[in-house]
Design a protein around this motif. Structure first.
Motif, PDB file in Angstrom:
ATOM      1  N   ALA A   1       0.824  -1.209   0.000  1.00  0.00           N
ATOM      2  CA  ALA A   1       0.000   0.000   0.000  1.00  0.00           C
ATOM      3  C   ALA A   1       0.859   1.260   0.000  1.00  0.00           C
ATOM      4  O   ALA A   1       0.587   2.219  -0.744  1.00  0.00           O
ATOM      5  CB  ALA A   1      -0.936  -0.007   1.206  1.00  0.00           C
ATOM      6  N   PHE A   2       1.911   1.277   0.798  1.00  0.00           N
ATOM      7  CA  PHE A   2       2.779   2.451   0.825  1.00  0.00           C
ATOM      8  C   PHE A   2       3.617   2.550  -0.450  1.00  0.00           C
ATOM      9  O   PHE A   2       3.895   3.668  -0.919  1.00  0.00           O
ATOM     10  CB  PHE A   2       3.676   2.422   2.066  1.00  0.00           C
ATOM     11  N   GLY A   3       4.020   1.421  -1.014  1.00  0.00           N
ATOM     12  CA  GLY A   3       4.762   1.466  -2.265  1.00  0.00           C
ATOM     13  C   GLY A   3       3.963   2.121  -3.379  1.00  0.00           C
ATOM     14  O   GLY A   3       4.467   2.965  -4.131  1.00  0.00           O
TER      15      GLY A   3
ATOM     16  N   PHE B   1       1.789  -7.489 -11.687  1.00  0.00           N
ATOM     17  CA  PHE B   1       1.492  -6.536 -12.749  1.00  0.00           C
ATOM     18  C   PHE B   1       0.059  -6.000 -12.683  1.00  0.00           C
ATOM     19  O   PHE B   1      -0.179  -4.822 -12.939  1.00  0.00           O
ATOM     20  CB  PHE B   1       1.729  -7.184 -14.110  1.00  0.00           C
ATOM     21  N   SER B   2      -0.892  -6.843 -12.386  1.00  0.00           N
ATOM     22  CA  SER B   2      -2.301  -6.467 -12.443  1.00  0.00           C
ATOM     23  C   SER B   2      -3.043  -7.045 -11.245  1.00  0.00           C
ATOM     24  O   SER B   2      -2.479  -7.811 -10.469  1.00  0.00           O
ATOM     25  CB  SER B   2      -2.934  -6.966 -13.757  1.00  0.00           C
TER      26      SER B   2
ATOM     27  N   ILE C   1      -6.799   3.988   0.781  1.00  0.00           N
ATOM     28  CA  ILE C   1      -7.687   3.128  -0.002  1.00  0.00           C
ATOM     29  C   ILE C   1      -7.141   1.710  -0.059  1.00  0.00           C
ATOM     30  O   ILE C   1      -7.880   0.731   0.072  1.00  0.00           O
ATOM     31  CB  ILE C   1      -7.875   3.706  -1.413  1.00  0.00           C
ATOM     32  N   GLY C   2      -5.830   1.593  -0.247  1.00  0.00           N
ATOM     33  CA  GLY C   2      -5.232   0.261  -0.269  1.00  0.00           C
ATOM     34  C   GLY C   2      -5.450  -0.488   1.033  1.00  0.00           C
ATOM     35  O   GLY C   2      -5.810  -1.671   1.044  1.00  0.00           O
ATOM     36  N   CYS C   3      -5.254   0.203   2.161  1.00  0.00           N
ATOM     37  CA  CYS C   3      -5.412  -0.443   3.467  1.00  0.00           C
ATOM     38  C   CYS C   3      -6.868  -0.790   3.756  1.00  0.00           C
ATOM     39  O   CYS C   3      -7.156  -1.852   4.318  1.00  0.00           O
ATOM     40  CB  CYS C   3      -4.874   0.471   4.561  1.00  0.00           C
TER      41      CYS C   3
ATOM     42  N   PRO D   1     -10.641  -6.901  -1.261  1.00  0.00           N
ATOM     43  CA  PRO D   1     -11.406  -7.784  -2.166  1.00  0.00           C
ATOM     44  C   PRO D   1     -10.784  -7.975  -3.544  1.00  0.00           C
ATOM     45  O   PRO D   1     -10.760  -9.091  -4.068  1.00  0.00           O
ATOM     46  CB  PRO D   1     -12.763  -7.070  -2.271  1.00  0.00           C
ATOM     47  N   THR D   2     -10.293  -6.883  -4.163  1.00  0.00           N
ATOM     48  CA  THR D   2      -9.857  -6.976  -5.574  1.00  0.00           C
ATOM     49  C   THR D   2      -8.422  -6.537  -5.805  1.00  0.00           C
ATOM     50  O   THR D   2      -7.918  -6.659  -6.921  1.00  0.00           O
ATOM     51  CB  THR D   2     -10.755  -6.100  -6.481  1.00  0.00           C
ATOM     52  N   GLY D   3      -7.750  -5.998  -4.796  1.00  0.00           N
ATOM     53  CA  GLY D   3      -6.420  -5.467  -5.021  1.00  0.00           C
ATOM     54  C   GLY D   3      -6.424  -4.024  -5.468  1.00  0.00           C
ATOM     55  O   GLY D   3      -5.387  -3.505  -5.869  1.00  0.00           O
TER      56      GLY D   3
END
Length: 249
Positions: free
Chosen positions: A44-46, A134-135, A187-189, A194-196
């Protein structure tokens, strides 16, 4: 801003974003990486720092949108669509370039993505699936739920970005991009489980195209059957955010 400046700025900025983002995913995922298994918070931080570096770099040329969902949200709000295609083209090309650069950084680790020679089949290492570098890949494959997740997460990105434009101090101090990068981390955290959290069609589509063609040993599928969700969901979310912002603010 000229079309040329916009295109170059979005290519460079999005390439930096994906270099950081795919790079941190490779660092955490690949065998023989010093950051292997560092965890979701590191990822998430990356990605957040990728937004920080990419957007600040691109800002003088293109404004540093780096995301078709943001571009669509701005266009829906302002009604200005003339340069949208330039932004989108630059973002997809930049995402592909960034994915290639991340691959080159971890080239030795990708090349080591094979079973160890010698030993029995039972104790040989399994190759690492690489698409997640990648995705995005959903934890539970449910198209309706996955699409809803991407729509809501993208609204949570684009609506605050549009509102930040009303906060005069952020623009004058140059800290708006920093705030957006922290928003992406949040948002990442909070919403990424669910979806990455693609929340960016170019971020998912460009690297998925690159993954399809890269000569990665045992790379596994590029999962094109799922690929429409991290494109459609963020585009819908960006448009809805633009509509809500235009109506409410």
């Amino acid at each position: 801003m000229s079309n040329g400046d916009i295109f170059v700025g979005e290519v460079i900025g999005t390439a930096i974003l994906i270099l950081f983002g795919a790079g941190v995913c490779a660092a955490v995922t690949l065998r023989y990486s010093k950051a292997r298994a560092a965890g979701w918070i590191v990822i998430a931080f990356g990605w957040g720092f990728g937004v920080l570096a990419g957007a600040y770099t691109a800002a003088p040329l293109s404004g540093g949108q780096l995301n078709p969902a943001v571009t669509i949200g701005i266009a829906v709000d302002t009604g200005k669509w003339g340069k949208v295609w330039v932004y989108l083209l630059g973002q997809v090309v930049g995402a592909m370039l960034g994915a290639v650069l991340a691959y080159l950084v971890y080239l030795a680790q990708f090349q080591a993505n094979v079973r160890k020679e010698g030993g029995s089949e039972g104790d040989a290492d399994e190759p690492v699936a690489t698409l997640g570098i990648f995705s995005t890949i959903p934890e539970i494959r449910n198209p309706v739920a996955n699409l809803i997740t991407e729509i809501i997460a993208t609204i949570a990105l684009v609506l605050p970005i549009l509102a930040f434009g009303l906060t005069k101090g952020l623009g004058e101090s140059g800290t708006a991009v920093l705030v957006v990068s922290l928003l992406v981390v949040g948002i990442g955290c909070s919403l990424g489980g669910p979806t990455g959290y693609a929340i960016n069609p170019a971020r998912d589509l460009g690297p998925r195209i690159v993954h399809t063609f890269l000569p990665i040993p045992n790379k596994g599928t590029s999962d094109w059957g799922y690929a429409w969700i991290p494109v459609a969901g963020p585009l819908i979310g960006g448009a809805l955010a633009g509509l809500v912002y235009n109506a409410a603010f």
